[in-house]
Write an enzyme that holds these catalytic residues in place. Sequence first.
Site, mmCIF file in Angstrom:
data_model
loop_
_atom_site.group_PDB
_atom_site.id
_atom_site.type_symbol
_atom_site.label_atom_id
_atom_site.label_comp_id
_atom_site.label_asym_id
_atom_site.label_seq_id
_atom_site.Cartn_x
_atom_site.Cartn_y
_atom_site.Cartn_z
ATOM 1 N N ARG A 262 -0.511 5.190 -1.129
ATOM 2 C CA ARG A 262 -1.168 6.483 -1.169
ATOM 3 C C ARG A 262 -2.540 6.035 -0.076
ATOM 4 O O ARG A 262 -2.859 7.011 0.524
ATOM 5 C CB ARG A 262 -1.940 6.752 -2.318
ATOM 6 C CG ARG A 262 -3.142 6.081 -2.772
ATOM 7 C CD ARG A 262 -3.725 6.777 -4.055
ATOM 8 N NE ARG A 262 -3.090 6.601 -5.426
ATOM 9 C CZ ARG A 262 -2.897 7.361 -6.250
ATOM 10 N NH1 ARG A 262 -3.245 8.451 -6.249
ATOM 11 N NH2 ARG A 262 -2.012 7.243 -7.254
ATOM 12 N N PRO B 203 0.732 -1.132 -0.019
ATOM 13 C CA PRO B 203 -0.269 -0.032 0.081
ATOM 14 C C PRO B 203 0.947 1.272 0.035
ATOM 15 O O PRO B 203 2.056 1.246 0.445
ATOM 16 C CB PRO B 203 -0.661 -0.057 1.299
ATOM 17 C CG PRO B 203 0.192 -0.936 2.305
ATOM 18 C CD PRO B 203 0.865 -1.903 1.355
ATOM 19 N N CYS C 58 3.873 29.121 -15.640
ATOM 20 C CA CYS C 58 3.651 29.923 -16.757
ATOM 21 C C CYS C 58 3.301 28.502 -17.909
ATOM 22 O O CYS C 58 3.971 28.252 -18.649
ATOM 23 C CB CYS C 58 4.918 30.572 -17.274
ATOM 24 S SG CYS C 58 4.492 31.578 -18.843
#
Length: 416
Positions: free
Chosen positions: A274, A272, A340
């Site tokens: 996240r 495992p 940007c």
Amino acid sequence: MNTFSYDKGSLFCDQIPLAELSNEFGTPLYVYSAKRLRENISRFQTAFSALNPLVCYAVKANDNLALLQIFTDQGLGFDVVSGGELHRVQRAGAKPEGVVFAGTGKTNSELKQAVHSGLSKISVESGDELQALNQIAGELGRRPSVLLRLNPDISPDTHQHIITGNAESKFGISPGTAHQLRSHDWPNLDLCGVHIHIGSQIPDQEPTLSALEIALDFLEQCPPEWDTLDLGGGFPVGYSPDSAPTSFTDFAEPIANRLAHFSRPLKLILEPGRSLIADAGGLLLTVQATKETGSRRTVIVDGGMNTLLRPALYDAYHHILPIDEVNEKLFLTDVAGPVCESADYLGRERHLPALERGDSLAVLTTGAYGYSMASHYNAHPLPAEVLVDGDSYRLIRRRETYADLDGRDITTQNRK
């Protein structure tokens, strides 16, 4: 109290007001809850306890040393996919027998590092890698334990960029090719099992169970000494407030039932990532400008795709809240970063109050693939990280400076 929740009009992480952290450490700032991290680990361990697995946290989700030390203290091993991650878990006190090394493009240097470290398992993803590993192990006089990573050609219902188990994926080896490879003589390797991992954010158990069948069918045709099954990870996280992902228990029960009917006991590894750390983290940002853009408002904040890449890369949703709770009219708002690029949005069409320069926002569920995917794009220094533990907190990674941006440059003249 939930990990991130309002109390008397202010957003808290556990018992610490986020405004206090942003004032002391500035923004962008990653904040993590040690309490929630330990709770997630405990829930996972309890759900799979009947299988007695080796649980290896997937380091790619977040490799901060302070967080890795919590995983170590809670008895977890580690899944690493690079020499750098192996170095990090060693710094965090990981025991070699609790580390597995995967990854599609391991260099000779990384293979030597893995063999020399005496890791639990090295997961091999190609015939070329198997040959290189066999040669390196012989040169070092070692005999590492090796898993073959199978590609089961299964595509769960998740984002295309996080599917790893379909036939066109760069990951793994087809079962037919894997059988050919295992029939060869590898005198310096102990081939002992298989590894599968079909992707991330797998919505339910069915794709995992289908991949499990392919792995078990492969193992059924192998000698009895092939006794290890690494099922990978991919357990889902709820990123929106109203989502209810499939629980650890709902995954664990059918896996346990199937393995109970296999022809021989298997040593199980789970990875495992996240699912243990995502909801333990939040990202604090400060509004720099507001403007009207067409039919909605746009808020520009001081961290964008350079600080949190997931929305730009995966069209990922992260819940965004003002640090100061406001009971007033809400406006349809886009939250954009300073980079940007036109893709530099952290959230679109969010219902937020009227915001002004200097106001603070929290982007939630950012503990996984937040800081670990951050970049210096547009020459932005990387943010700081803070760990909250109950009613206390500490800085666990300082904010970079412009001097850090310059530190690796070489400005001497070319040789003649």
